[in-house]
Design a protein around this motif. Structure first.
Motif, mmCIF file in Angstrom:
data_model
loop_
_atom_site.group_PDB
_atom_site.id
_atom_site.type_symbol
_atom_site.label_atom_id
_atom_site.label_comp_id
_atom_site.label_asym_id
_atom_site.label_seq_id
_atom_site.Cartn_x
_atom_site.Cartn_y
_atom_site.Cartn_z
ATOM 1 N N ALA A 106 1.179 -1.041 -0.253
ATOM 2 C CA ALA A 106 0.407 -0.220 0.266
ATOM 3 C C ALA A 106 1.033 1.383 -0.342
ATOM 4 N N ALA A 107 0.182 2.318 -0.514
ATOM 5 C CA ALA A 107 1.461 3.625 -0.564
ATOM 6 C C ALA A 107 0.225 4.663 -0.036
ATOM 7 N N LEU A 108 0.397 5.996 0.690
ATOM 8 C CA LEU A 108 0.160 7.171 0.817
ATOM 9 C C LEU A 108 0.757 7.668 0.635
ATOM 10 N N GLY A 109 0.480 9.499 -0.064
ATOM 11 C CA GLY A 109 1.090 10.504 0.595
ATOM 12 C C GLY A 109 0.348 10.959 -0.513
ATOM 13 N N ASP A 110 1.258 12.512 -1.627
ATOM 14 C CA ASP A 110 0.734 13.297 -3.027
ATOM 15 C C ASP A 110 0.634 13.154 -3.939
ATOM 16 N N SER B 294 6.757 3.429 -5.269
ATOM 17 C CA SER B 294 6.439 3.018 -4.435
ATOM 18 C C SER B 294 5.516 1.377 -4.092
ATOM 19 N N ILE B 295 4.251 1.584 -5.361
ATOM 20 C CA ILE B 295 3.273 0.650 -5.904
ATOM 21 C C ILE B 295 2.894 0.253 -6.893
ATOM 22 N N GLY B 296 3.478 0.619 -7.913
ATOM 23 C CA GLY B 296 3.279 0.803 -9.016
ATOM 24 C C GLY B 296 3.361 -0.405 -10.049
ATOM 25 N N GLY B 297 1.839 -1.772 -9.991
ATOM 26 C CA GLY B 297 1.973 -2.524 -10.863
ATOM 27 C C GLY B 297 2.342 -3.080 -12.362
ATOM 28 N N TYR B 298 2.351 -2.193 -12.989
ATOM 29 C CA TYR B 298 2.148 -2.390 -15.043
ATOM 30 C C TYR B 298 3.330 -3.050 -14.825
ATOM 31 N N GLY B 299 2.852 -4.209 -15.591
ATOM 32 C CA GLY B 299 3.756 -5.289 -16.521
ATOM 33 C C GLY B 299 3.998 -6.342 -15.470
ATOM 34 N N TRP C 45 1.139 -10.143 6.256
ATOM 35 C CA TRP C 45 1.971 -9.210 6.362
ATOM 36 C C TRP C 45 2.168 -8.076 5.521
ATOM 37 N N LYS C 46 1.850 -6.628 5.579
ATOM 38 C CA LYS C 46 1.557 -5.710 4.990
ATOM 39 C C LYS C 46 2.674 -4.827 4.877
ATOM 40 N N LEU C 47 2.606 -4.333 3.443
ATOM 41 C CA LEU C 47 3.937 -3.234 3.441
ATOM 42 C C LEU C 47 4.038 -1.948 2.867
ATOM 43 N N LEU C 48 3.911 -1.124 3.567
ATOM 44 C CA LEU C 48 3.035 0.138 3.290
ATOM 45 C C LEU C 48 4.451 1.513 3.473
ATOM 46 N N THR C 49 4.112 1.981 2.390
ATOM 47 C CA THR C 49 5.218 3.454 2.045
ATOM 48 C C THR C 49 4.418 4.863 2.273
ATOM 49 N N ILE C 50 5.030 5.550 3.040
ATOM 50 C CA ILE C 50 4.477 6.756 3.127
ATOM 51 C C ILE C 50 5.487 8.274 2.978
ATOM 52 N N LEU C 51 5.269 8.836 2.432
ATOM 53 C CA LEU C 51 5.628 9.640 1.596
ATOM 54 C C LEU C 51 5.193 11.014 1.515
ATOM 55 N N MET C 52 5.327 11.813 2.182
ATOM 56 C CA MET C 52 4.761 13.151 2.594
ATOM 57 C C MET C 52 5.227 14.539 3.605
ATOM 58 N N VAL D 233 8.621 5.007 5.780
ATOM 59 C CA VAL D 233 8.132 6.045 6.053
ATOM 60 C C VAL D 233 9.372 6.697 5.150
ATOM 61 N N ALA D 234 9.710 8.159 4.035
ATOM 62 C CA ALA D 234 10.709 8.143 3.482
ATOM 63 C C ALA D 234 10.897 9.038 3.432
ATOM 64 N N GLN D 235 12.431 9.974 3.597
ATOM 65 C CA GLN D 235 12.668 10.918 4.033
ATOM 66 C C GLN D 235 12.293 12.010 2.916
#
Length: 425
Positions: free
Chosen positions: A84-88, A114-119, A194-201, A243-245
């Motif tokens: 999953a991913a949250l952000g702008d 962080s989450i694109g699933g193309y191809g 198990w879930k992996l979330l990435t946040i850049l905000m 949480v990405a800097q």
């Protein structure tokens, strides 16, 4: 449908206070030459030809754990079931695959770093596509595109619930949306997977800082980040949160071309673009940017968000990142969209590789990118530690706890000796 795209592009581009008849004339000329086929073309030549394929990425160990891990410290890439991913807009991937300036309103979520699933990985390097090499049944990777300002369906977004234009005060709302979506998603075991979330905000807070210095302060940034992370920790089991800097943003002022699209930079981030070089306003904004980074590090370099089945990990690879440059020192514009602000697929792929590498590096030993001029080399999980690094330094057994109200054994012993000596007097 073709006129819908034109209307959306017009709504996004026209309202901004851009002066001069040249801009409007060129924009109208663009519309006259507009075609739906060009707008939706996958992999414009600016990024790469459609026939391009990345080399195969293979690691010595790509297997899951023998049994589903119960501890957040022993989760391998192949153990991740949900992403999953949250952000702008950097996570919605706005304009990333646009052929013309009219494509800027399109959110190319399916190629988001962080989450694109193309191809597959060979088509586009994203964190999700890397993990799909380890677990082909990964759930949540974004499968499609959306249009800014229009509600996207989960069949298009996957679990990419980022929203273009959002500030950090919007993050708790995004977080609630994600939690509710995960709870009700058919085919997902909320308790066990198990879930992996990435946040850049936070970048939009800096872009808007001069408009409301109290609302977009570093303290508010940390407050809303904390509220969101506590919601996740209290409600979502078996989750790892990257949480990405945030980026150092001053050098984005150098991303310039004499094109109508680049005028949009001023609208997207006026507090950064409008101040004169060397002005007090610009110096203040640079300091605020650094304060955001420092306070985020302070928040996450503790065991506050570390539990047996949950961890938040600070991923610092963007901390000093300079825009990609040509040998001449000029900005390599192939990494930037027609608005001269957001990343093309090339930029998203470098972000994906930097994040993946950070995930398999311990705190204190994580790669920090100085420049994207040289492509990042993707690395495999270490054979001696094939797990995502989640344990913060503050939680290591060989170090004292971050905070403790209980007296130590040494203190108790010392107190006993003192009392004994007083009793003998």
């Amino acid at each position: 449908m073709e006129w819908l795209w034109i209307a959306v592009a017009t709504c996004v581009l026209v309202p901004h206070s851009v002066k001069g008849n040249d801009w409007w004339g060129e924009y109208e000329e663009g519309i006259r030459h507009y075609s739906k086929e060009a707008l939706n073309k996958e992999f414009p030549e600016k990024t790469r030809p459609a026939s391009f394929k990345h080399p195969v990425f293979q690691c010595p160990d790509m297997s899951p754990s023998p049994t589903v891990p119960s501890s957040v410290e022993f989760v391998k890439a192949a153990d991740i079931k949900v992403i999953a991913a949250l952000g702008d807009s950097l996570t919605t991937s706005i304009g990333a695959n646009a052929t013309t300036v009219l494509g800027i309103p399109i959110e190319f979520r399916h190629v988001s770093w962080s989450i694109g699933g193309y191809g597959s990985f060979q088509d586009v390097i994203t964190l999700a596509n890397i993990i799909k090499l380890f677990n082909p049944n990964l759930v949540g990777a974004a499968p499609g595109k959306t249009v800014h300002g229009m509600q996207g369906h989960i069949s298009e977004t996957g679990f990419n619930l980022a929203v273009t234009g959002h500030n950090t005060f919007n993050l708790p709302g995004q977080t609630r949306h994600l939690i509710d979506t995960l709870r009700g998603y058919e085919g997902l075991n909320f308790e066990e997977d198990w879930k992996l979330l990435t946040i850049l905000m936070g970048m939009n807070d800096i872009c808007d800082y001069c408009k409301d210095k109290a609302l977009f302060s570093a303290d508010n940034f940390i407050h809303y980040m904390t509220v969101s992370l506590e919601m996740l920790m209290n409600e979502v089991p078996r989750m790892i949160v990257n949480v990405a800097q945030i980026l150092p943003m001053q050098t984005l002022r150098e991303v310039q071309k004499p094109t109508p699209g680049c005028l949009l930079q001023r609208s997207f981030c006026s507090c950064l673009i409008e101040p004169v070089a060397g002005s007090p306003e610009l110096r203040e904004l640079v300091e605020v940017n650094l304060e955001f980074q420092k306070k985020l590090e302070e928040l996450l370099h503790s065991d506050r968000f570390f539990r047996d089945n949950f961890a938040v990990v600070h991923q610092p690879f963007l901390k000093h990142a300079d825009p990609p440059r040509l040998p001449s020192g000029k900005i390599d514009m192939t990494f930037f969209t027609h608005d001269c602000f957001h990343f093309t697929i090339k930029g998203h792929e470098e972000l994906a590789k930097g994040l993946w590498n950070n995930m398999f590096q311990p705190e204190g030993g994580k790669m920090i990118v100085n420049s994207f001029s040289d492509p990042i080399t993707l690395t495999c999980p270490p054979m001696d530690h094939p797990y995502i690094f989640t344990r913060p330094i503050a939680a290591r057994s060989d170090l004292p706890p971050l905070q403790s109200d209980a007296p130590s054994k040494a203190a108790i012993l010392l107190l006993s000796l003192l009392v004994g000596r007083l009793c003998l007097v």
